[in-house]
Design a protein around this motif. Structure first.
Motif, PDB file in Angstrom:
ATOM      1  N   ASP A 188       0.825  -1.204   0.000  1.00  0.00           N
ATOM      2  CA  ASP A 188       0.000   0.000   0.000  1.00  0.00           C
ATOM      3  C   ASP A 188       0.861   1.258   0.000  1.00  0.00           C
ATOM      4  OD1 ASP A 188       0.897   0.396   2.634  1.00  0.00           O
ATOM      5  OD2 ASP A 188      -0.872  -0.554   3.503  1.00  0.00           O
ATOM      6  N   PHE A 189       0.176   2.417  -0.016  1.00  0.00           N
ATOM      7  CA  PHE A 189       0.872   3.701  -0.107  1.00  0.00           C
ATOM      8  C   PHE A 189       1.820   3.917   1.072  1.00  0.00           C
ATOM      9  CE2 PHE A 189       0.981   8.213   1.158  1.00  0.00           C
ATOM     10  CZ  PHE A 189       1.621   8.751   0.055  1.00  0.00           C
ATOM     11  N   ILE A 190       1.383   3.558   2.266  1.00  0.00           N
ATOM     12  CA  ILE A 190       2.229   3.766   3.447  1.00  0.00           C
ATOM     13  C   ILE A 190       3.455   2.867   3.382  1.00  0.00           C
ATOM     14  CG2 ILE A 190       2.345   3.539   5.959  1.00  0.00           C
ATOM     15  CD1 ILE A 190      -0.514   4.482   6.107  1.00  0.00           C
ATOM     16  N   ASP A 191       3.277   1.619   2.945  1.00  0.00           N
ATOM     17  CA  ASP A 191       4.430   0.727   2.773  1.00  0.00           C
ATOM     18  C   ASP A 191       5.478   1.363   1.864  1.00  0.00           C
ATOM     19  OD1 ASP A 191       3.643  -1.528   4.279  1.00  0.00           O
ATOM     20  OD2 ASP A 191       2.343  -2.218   2.667  1.00  0.00           O
ATOM     21  N   VAL A 192       5.034   1.818   0.687  1.00  0.00           N
ATOM     22  CA  VAL A 192       5.965   2.389  -0.289  1.00  0.00           C
ATOM     23  C   VAL A 192       6.591   3.674   0.248  1.00  0.00           C
ATOM     24  CG1 VAL A 192       6.197   3.313  -2.623  1.00  0.00           C
ATOM     25  CG2 VAL A 192       4.728   1.352  -2.216  1.00  0.00           C
ATOM     26  N   THR A 193       5.788   4.497   0.892  1.00  0.00           N
ATOM     27  CA  THR A 193       6.296   5.756   1.444  1.00  0.00           C
ATOM     28  C   THR A 193       7.394   5.501   2.465  1.00  0.00           C
ATOM     29  OG1 THR A 193       4.206   6.915   1.093  1.00  0.00           O
ATOM     30  CG2 THR A 193       5.685   7.810   2.761  1.00  0.00           C
ATOM     31  N   LEU A 194       7.151   4.573   3.391  1.00  0.00           N
ATOM     32  CA  LEU A 194       8.158   4.261   4.405  1.00  0.00           C
ATOM     33  C   LEU A 194       9.410   3.673   3.765  1.00  0.00           C
ATOM     34  CD1 LEU A 194       5.873   2.746   7.191  1.00  0.00           C
ATOM     35  CD2 LEU A 194       6.985   4.981   7.200  1.00  0.00           C
ATOM     36  N   GLY A 195       9.224   2.793   2.776  1.00  0.00           N
ATOM     37  CA  GLY A 195      10.377   2.197   2.107  1.00  0.00           C
ATOM     38  C   GLY A 195      11.219   3.227   1.387  1.00  0.00           C
ATOM     39  N   VAL A 196      10.577   4.121   0.639  1.00  0.00           N
ATOM     40  CA  VAL A 196      11.317   5.155  -0.099  1.00  0.00           C
ATOM     41  C   VAL A 196      11.974   6.133   0.869  1.00  0.00           C
ATOM     42  CG1 VAL A 196      11.076   7.085  -1.699  1.00  0.00           C
ATOM     43  CG2 VAL A 196       9.899   4.941  -2.159  1.00  0.00           C
ATOM     44  N   ALA A 197      11.276   6.483   1.949  1.00  0.00           N
ATOM     45  CA  ALA A 197      11.865   7.398   2.926  1.00  0.00           C
ATOM     46  C   ALA A 197      13.124   6.797   3.553  1.00  0.00           C
ATOM     47  CB  ALA A 197      10.844   7.736   4.012  1.00  0.00           C
ATOM     48  N   ARG A 198      13.119   5.478   3.766  1.00  0.00           N
ATOM     49  CA  ARG A 198      14.312   4.827   4.323  1.00  0.00           C
ATOM     50  C   ARG A 198      15.453   4.805   3.308  1.00  0.00           C
ATOM     51  NH1 ARG A 198      10.007   1.031   6.894  1.00  0.00           N
ATOM     52  NH2 ARG A 198       9.862   1.971   8.970  1.00  0.00           N
ATOM     53  N   LEU A 199      15.129   4.600   2.045  1.00  0.00           N
ATOM     54  CA  LEU A 199      16.166   4.709   1.010  1.00  0.00           C
ATOM     55  C   LEU A 199      16.729   6.127   0.981  1.00  0.00           C
ATOM     56  CD1 LEU A 199      14.477   2.773  -1.946  1.00  0.00           C
ATOM     57  CD2 LEU A 199      16.429   1.995  -0.588  1.00  0.00           C
ATOM     58  N   GLN A 200      15.861   7.101   1.161  1.00  0.00           N
ATOM     59  CA  GLN A 200      16.271   8.500   1.188  1.00  0.00           C
ATOM     60  C   GLN A 200      17.215   8.762   2.352  1.00  0.00           C
ATOM     61  OE1 GLN A 200      13.854  12.716   0.709  1.00  0.00           O
ATOM     62  NE2 GLN A 200      13.016  11.172   2.069  1.00  0.00           N
ATOM     63  N   LYS A 201      16.895   8.178   3.497  1.00  0.00           N
ATOM     64  CA  LYS A 201      17.774   8.327   4.662  1.00  0.00           C
ATOM     65  C   LYS A 201      19.134   7.696   4.410  1.00  0.00           C
ATOM     66  CE  LYS A 201      14.843   6.847   7.938  1.00  0.00           C
ATOM     67  NZ  LYS A 201      14.404   6.496   9.313  1.00  0.00           N
TER      68      LYS A 201
END
Length: 301
Positions: A136-149
């Motif tokens: 879902d959207f939250i899954d992808v958002t958290l995953g991308v944010a961690r890649l960003q970090k």
């Protein structure tokens, strides 16, 4: 392409610093889940059954390979590496993902190579999983944010004193374009990943340039729905670079023709392109890091 391990400075990564970065890279309203135990168990299974065996195999291949070409081939992240990292960042423990990237970096891959061959493809893969309703959207958002970090940590941009105020992006449609869905979707992911976003859907080329003249932005993102807007896009990018309050502003573009031909981004004067909204978040961070390094060099010159 690569660097020797002795020439690489290992970033200081610890649980406290990773947790502290949540306020910068994940919007608070997004970072709420009640399935932490299940995700931790899934992450542990992935690390033990997939990630660690791959790293051990990679170590053996690199030690035994004599030709440089064979070493590079062994180091290059595979499709399985990309999907494996995607699974890890969908979990809740960033340390596993940081260790995974660090091992590849210490084997000789530069951070630029890792961005192109591992981190950016992983963000793209997450977007494709979302398109297929595999998360879902939250899954992808958290995953991308961690890649960003991860990208910010390894590029040493996470320690900038003005990090919170400087992560601002301006999103706009190329004058003449009527397809605003892509801009709105990128805006949604950027906001969820902790960026401050200003969006303009109807501005002319001059109005867009005036916006970046009057307010500091780290990144400007422009979309074009068809090749009929390419001339207008090229003119708008030139105006942005001429007027921008931030002389090192990064510019990314998106649209079907850039997905089909990424090299077209350079032809219109942009710095990068992204094939989907999750990837745009990581590209924005990359451009922010590049601008931060340029600012650091000019400040010490």
């Amino acid at each position: 392409m690569g660097q020797t391990a002795s020439a690489i400075t290992r970033p200081a990564i610890d649980r406290f610093s990773l947790n502290r970065l949540e306020t910068h890279f994940i919007a608070p309203e997004v970072y709420r889940r009640n399935d932490a135990a299940d995700r931790q168990a899934k992450l542990a299974r992935i690390v033990s059954s997939e990630i660690i065996p791959r790293l051990l195999r990679l170590h053996t291949e690199v030690v035994e390979a004599a030709p440089v070409a064979a070493v590079i081939a062994a180091l290059a992240p595979s499709a399985a590496d990309i999907s494996g990292l995607a699974d890890v960042v969908l979990g809740s423990d960033l340390e596993a993902a940081a260790a995974y990237v660090m091992v590849l970096r210490d084997r000789g891959l530069s951070m630029d190579a890792l961005f192109i061959e591992l981190l950016e493809p992983t963000a793209r893969h997450l977007g494709e999983m979302w398109d297929r309703d595999e998360c879902d959207f939250i899954d992808v958002t958290l995953g991308v944010a961690r890649l960003q970090k991860l990208l910010a940590i390894f590029n040493d941009s996470h320690d900038l004193p003005d990090l919170a105020t400087r992560r601002q992006v301006f999103m706009a449609m190329t004058p003449g374009d009527q397809h605003y869905f892509g801009v709105v979707m990128v805006e949604k992911f950027l906001l969820a990943a902790g960026w401050q976003v200003k969006t303009e859907l109807t501005g002319s080329s001059d109005e867009i340039a005036m916006t970046v003249r009057d307010r500091w932005f780290a990144v400007a993102g422009l979309t074009a729905g068809s090749d009929r807007q390419l001339d207008s896009l090229k003119t708008t990018i030139a105006h942005i670079r001429k007027k921008s309050k931030n002389p090192a502003i990064g510019i990314m573009v998106g649209g079907p023709m850039f997905t089909a031909n990424p090299a077209l981004a350079v032809e219109v004067g942009a710095d990068a392109t992204a094939p989907n909204a999750p990837t745009a978040v990581l590209v924005a961070q990359k451009l922010f890091d590049t601008g931060a390094r340029a600012h650091g060099r000019s400040a010490t010159a």
